[in-house]
Design a protein around this motif. Structure first.
Motif, PDB file in Angstrom:
ATOM      1  N   LEU A 151      18.718   5.274  39.210  1.00 47.21           N
ATOM      2  CA  LEU A 151      19.378   4.999  40.490  1.00 47.21           C
ATOM      3  C   LEU A 151      19.687   3.514  40.656  1.00 47.21           C
ATOM      4  O   LEU A 151      20.700   3.151  41.252  1.00 47.21           O
ATOM      5  CB  LEU A 151      18.529   5.518  41.652  1.00 47.21           C
ATOM      6  N   ALA A 153      20.614   1.602  38.209  1.00 39.97           N
ATOM      7  CA  ALA A 153      21.844   1.418  37.437  1.00 39.97           C
ATOM      8  C   ALA A 153      23.039   1.914  38.240  1.00 39.97           C
ATOM      9  O   ALA A 153      24.089   1.278  38.276  1.00 39.97           O
ATOM     10  CB  ALA A 153      21.739   2.157  36.103  1.00 39.97           C
ATOM     11  N   ARG A 154      22.854   3.061  38.890  1.00 41.72           N
ATOM     12  CA  ARG A 154      23.959   3.601  39.693  1.00 41.72           C
ATOM     13  C   ARG A 154      24.351   2.625  40.807  1.00 41.72           C
ATOM     14  O   ARG A 154      25.520   2.287  40.960  1.00 41.72           O
ATOM     15  CB  ARG A 154      23.539   4.949  40.283  1.00 41.72           C
ATOM     16  N   PHE A 155      23.354   2.148  41.570  1.00 43.35           N
ATOM     17  CA  PHE A 155      23.670   1.243  42.685  1.00 43.35           C
ATOM     18  C   PHE A 155      24.236  -0.085  42.177  1.00 43.35           C
ATOM     19  O   PHE A 155      25.143  -0.651  42.777  1.00 43.35           O
ATOM     20  CB  PHE A 155      22.414   0.985  43.534  1.00 43.35           C
ATOM     21  N   HIS A 156      23.699  -0.565  41.054  1.00 37.84           N
ATOM     22  CA  HIS A 156      24.145  -1.869  40.552  1.00 37.84           C
ATOM     23  C   HIS A 156      25.548  -1.815  39.974  1.00 37.84           C
ATOM     24  O   HIS A 156      26.197  -2.848  39.838  1.00 37.84           O
ATOM     25  CB  HIS A 156      23.164  -2.392  39.497  1.00 37.84           C
ATOM     26  N   SER A 157      26.009  -0.622  39.589  1.00 34.21           N
ATOM     27  CA  SER A 157      27.381  -0.539  39.081  1.00 34.21           C
ATOM     28  C   SER A 157      28.352  -0.204  40.211  1.00 34.21           C
ATOM     29  O   SER A 157      29.522   0.046  39.971  1.00 34.21           O
ATOM     30  CB  SER A 157      27.466   0.503  37.957  1.00 34.21           C
ATOM     31  N   MET A 158      27.844  -0.186  41.443  1.00 34.02           N
ATOM     32  CA  MET A 158      28.699   0.050  42.607  1.00 34.02           C
ATOM     33  C   MET A 158      28.897  -1.259  43.371  1.00 34.02           C
ATOM     34  O   MET A 158      28.131  -2.197  43.182  1.00 34.02           O
ATOM     35  CB  MET A 158      28.030   1.077  43.547  1.00 34.02           C
ATOM     36  N   PRO A 159      29.904  -1.312  44.229  1.00 36.64           N
ATOM     37  CA  PRO A 159      30.071  -2.540  45.026  1.00 36.64           C
ATOM     38  C   PRO A 159      29.016  -2.633  46.127  1.00 36.64           C
ATOM     39  O   PRO A 159      29.319  -2.583  47.307  1.00 36.64           O
ATOM     40  CB  PRO A 159      31.490  -2.401  45.598  1.00 36.64           C
ATOM     41  N   VAL A 160      27.759  -2.725  45.718  1.00 35.62           N
ATOM     42  CA  VAL A 160      26.635  -2.830  46.653  1.00 35.62           C
ATOM     43  C   VAL A 160      25.928  -4.139  46.328  1.00 35.62           C
ATOM     44  O   VAL A 160      25.726  -4.443  45.160  1.00 35.62           O
ATOM     45  CB  VAL A 160      25.653  -1.655  46.452  1.00 35.62           C
ATOM     46  N   ARG A 201      23.344  -6.612  45.261  1.00 32.30           N
ATOM     47  CA  ARG A 201      22.133  -6.347  44.476  1.00 32.30           C
ATOM     48  C   ARG A 201      20.876  -6.573  45.283  1.00 32.30           C
ATOM     49  O   ARG A 201      19.895  -5.841  45.147  1.00 32.30           O
ATOM     50  CB  ARG A 201      22.097  -7.257  43.254  1.00 32.30           C
ATOM     51  N   ALA A 222      18.106  -4.547  35.030  1.00 34.63           N
ATOM     52  CA  ALA A 222      19.543  -4.257  35.085  1.00 34.63           C
ATOM     53  C   ALA A 222      20.205  -4.518  33.750  1.00 34.63           C
ATOM     54  O   ALA A 222      20.152  -3.803  32.842  1.00 34.63           O
ATOM     55  CB  ALA A 222      20.211  -5.116  36.146  1.00 34.63           C
TER      56      ALA A 222
END
Lengths: 250, 261
Positions: free
Chosen positions: A86, A88-95, A97, A250
């Motif tokens: 999860l 990895a999922r959030f870090h590859s999104m425009p969120v 860090r 990450a």
């Protein structure tokens, strides 16, 4: 703004985790309450602390035990997010860090805050009384929040660097036991020299004594500065290593 | 270039002493399915992680939709979605809550409507209010891919999307990937299964020993080898054909009776 929004959304997610896992609530609330019942109604009669109200004496230590067992779940939630991909999922999104990590820290503060309040309510039923005013209560809240934050950053290190579920939560066991070798249950004066030296120079004693003095409207003396120094010191060091661990995943 | 979705030039990455990528070059055009084929440890996941801004390369450059993955990581993240090797779903949340969570984080205007739409599209409507932990492998993968589609990213990375799935789950994912590409999404997928690349990909690159050793369409790759010999072989059903026939949609009925007719 985006950071606050994302942190809020992710905080809502973790709070939902807590509400849906009864074992979290049981461990974090029932264990400290059971220890409190045991010490007040079973051992309490034999313990001399120089005050007739043993619940008043005991409560600060019980709150620290509750916080120490609460942050084990913070480590567990971080470990699960890492393991399930999860992060990895959030870090590859425009969120942002920082939101992903701070949401976990905020969850820890909120959930431990709730358990502290619930335990104080139980203590009131058991005869806990405080003469503290609003300012003293705010001081208590501040110190407990700092203590929670200090242990939370330790939990972040444990959760992010653990290789197994057991490893993620095992680090909290010594922390839960720390109050037993402090002034939380009995005064340190009657302990053997070596134990006493340890008890009087570890963070829990300073924090417990400060909180107890504040709740009893007694002068806090130097203890409060020692307590704050411990909390801030742990926060600074643990934050440094936690951020290092966070960059590595990450 | 206008019609290039992903450009990778001389990409290099080492972990401690191990050199994983030794100068990888490839280009993915807009709207195509591109398969990165390679065995375990070939560097497929490392490549995907660099392209999805999770890892920084040691050398070379990579861009997605014209944005550099290192210098313009935030722009890249707005345009991509990563579906990692293991379904990255929140097991404690329900399927719907997982989708709503991603929609809120991506700032989609109507998070709940988006979630409902994706749930029906991926055949998860009946399971929408169940915790994702109770899903089968194939369902969790479908939810995972559905989560990647929230906010309609231009490029989707699928890292070994069918590893660990049973044959039915695999066919489900293949169908989904084809539908995505029909909708104009660019897809970069990695796989270690030759038949998967053959089934899905418009173009294939073979990653081996940290370098791309061959790339092109299936036909172009076939030309690299000696012409096919013509042989007459009795076509036996493969075990996969048999398995799917037995457990297929009519599994409840008496399969033996139908076969004896």
């Amino acid at each position: 703004m985006k950071v606050l929004h994302d942190t809020g959304v992710l905080l809502g997610r973790s709070m939902r985790h807590i509400l849906r896992s009864p074992d979290t609530i049981i461990t974090v609330l029932i264990t400290p309450v059971a220890i409190m019942l045991l010490f007040v109604y079973v051992f309490g009669g034999a313990i001399r602390v120089g005050t007739s109200n043993y619940v008043n004496y005991l409560l600060p230590g019980i709150l620290l035990i509750a916080i120490a067992s609460g942050i084990a779940y913070t480590a567990l939630r971080l470990f699960t997010d890492k393991q399930r991909g999860l992060f990895a999922r959030f870090h590859s999104m425009p969120v942002a860090r920082s939101s992903v990590l701070w949401a976990h820290v905020a969850t820890s503060l909120v959930s431990n805050g709730i358990s502290v309040v619930v335990i104080i309510l139980v203590a009131l039923l058991m005869g806990f009384r405080s003469s503290a005013g609003v300012v003293a209560w705010l001081d208590v809240a501040g110190i407990l929040a700092l203590f929670t934050l200090a242990l939370t950053w330790l939990a972040v290190i444990a959760g992010l660097s653990a290789k197994s579920v057991e490893g993620a939560s095992a680090f909290s066991y010594p922390l839960i036991f720390l109050p037993f070798i402090s002034s939380a249950f009995v005064p340190t004066a009657n302990m053997p020299a070596v134990v006493r030296a340890f008890a009087e120079n570890q963070p829990v004693t300073a924090i417990v004594d400060t909180v107890r003095s504040l709740l009893n409207s007694a002068p806090v003396g130097n203890e409060i500065w020692i307590a704050l120094a411990w909390c801030v010191g742990i926060i600074v060091v643990a934050y440094f290593f936690a951020m290092r661990a966070y960059r590595q995943i990450a | 270039m206008a019609d290039s979705a992903i450009q990778v030039n001389d990409l290099r990455k080492s972990f401690k002493a191990t050199q994983v990528l030794k100068g990888v070059d490839f280009e993915v055009r807009r709207g195509e399915i591109f398969a990165l084929l390679g065995s375990n440890g070939a560097g497929k996941t490392t490549t995907i992680n660099i392209l999805s801004t999770l890892l920084k390369p040691d050398g070379g450059s990579a861009s997605v939709c014209g944005f550099n993955v290192v210098r313009q990581a935030e722009k890249v993240r707005e345009r991509i979605s990563l579906t990692g090797q293991f379904a990255a779903v929140d097991g404690i949340l329900t399927g719907r809550e997982n989708l709503v969570l991603i929609a809120k984080l991506r700032g989609v205007a109507n998070a709940h409507k988006t979630a409902d739409m994706l749930l029906s599209r991926f055949g998860l409507r009946d399971a929408a209010n169940r915790r994702a932990d109770s899903y089968s492998g194939g369902m969790a993968r479908r939810l995972d891919i559905a989560m990647s589609l929230v906010g309609t990213p231009a490029v989707i990375f699928l890292d070994e999307p069918t590893t660990g799935l049973d044959p039915e789950g695999r066919l489900e994912v293949w169908k989904t990937v084809k539908e995505l590409a029909d909708g104009g999404t660019t897809i970069l997928l990695t796989t270690q299964y030759l038949d998967e690349a053959e089934q899905l990909a418009d173009r294939i690159a073979v990653l081996h020993g940290g370098k791309i050793i061959a790339s092109g369409t299936l036909d172009e790759l076939k030309k690299l080898f000696p012409p096919a010999k013509v042989e007459y072989v009795e076509k036996q059903p493969s075990l996969e054909d048999i398995f799917l026939a037995i457990v297929g949609q009519n599994a409840g009925q008496n399969a033996g009776q139908r076969e004896s007719k």
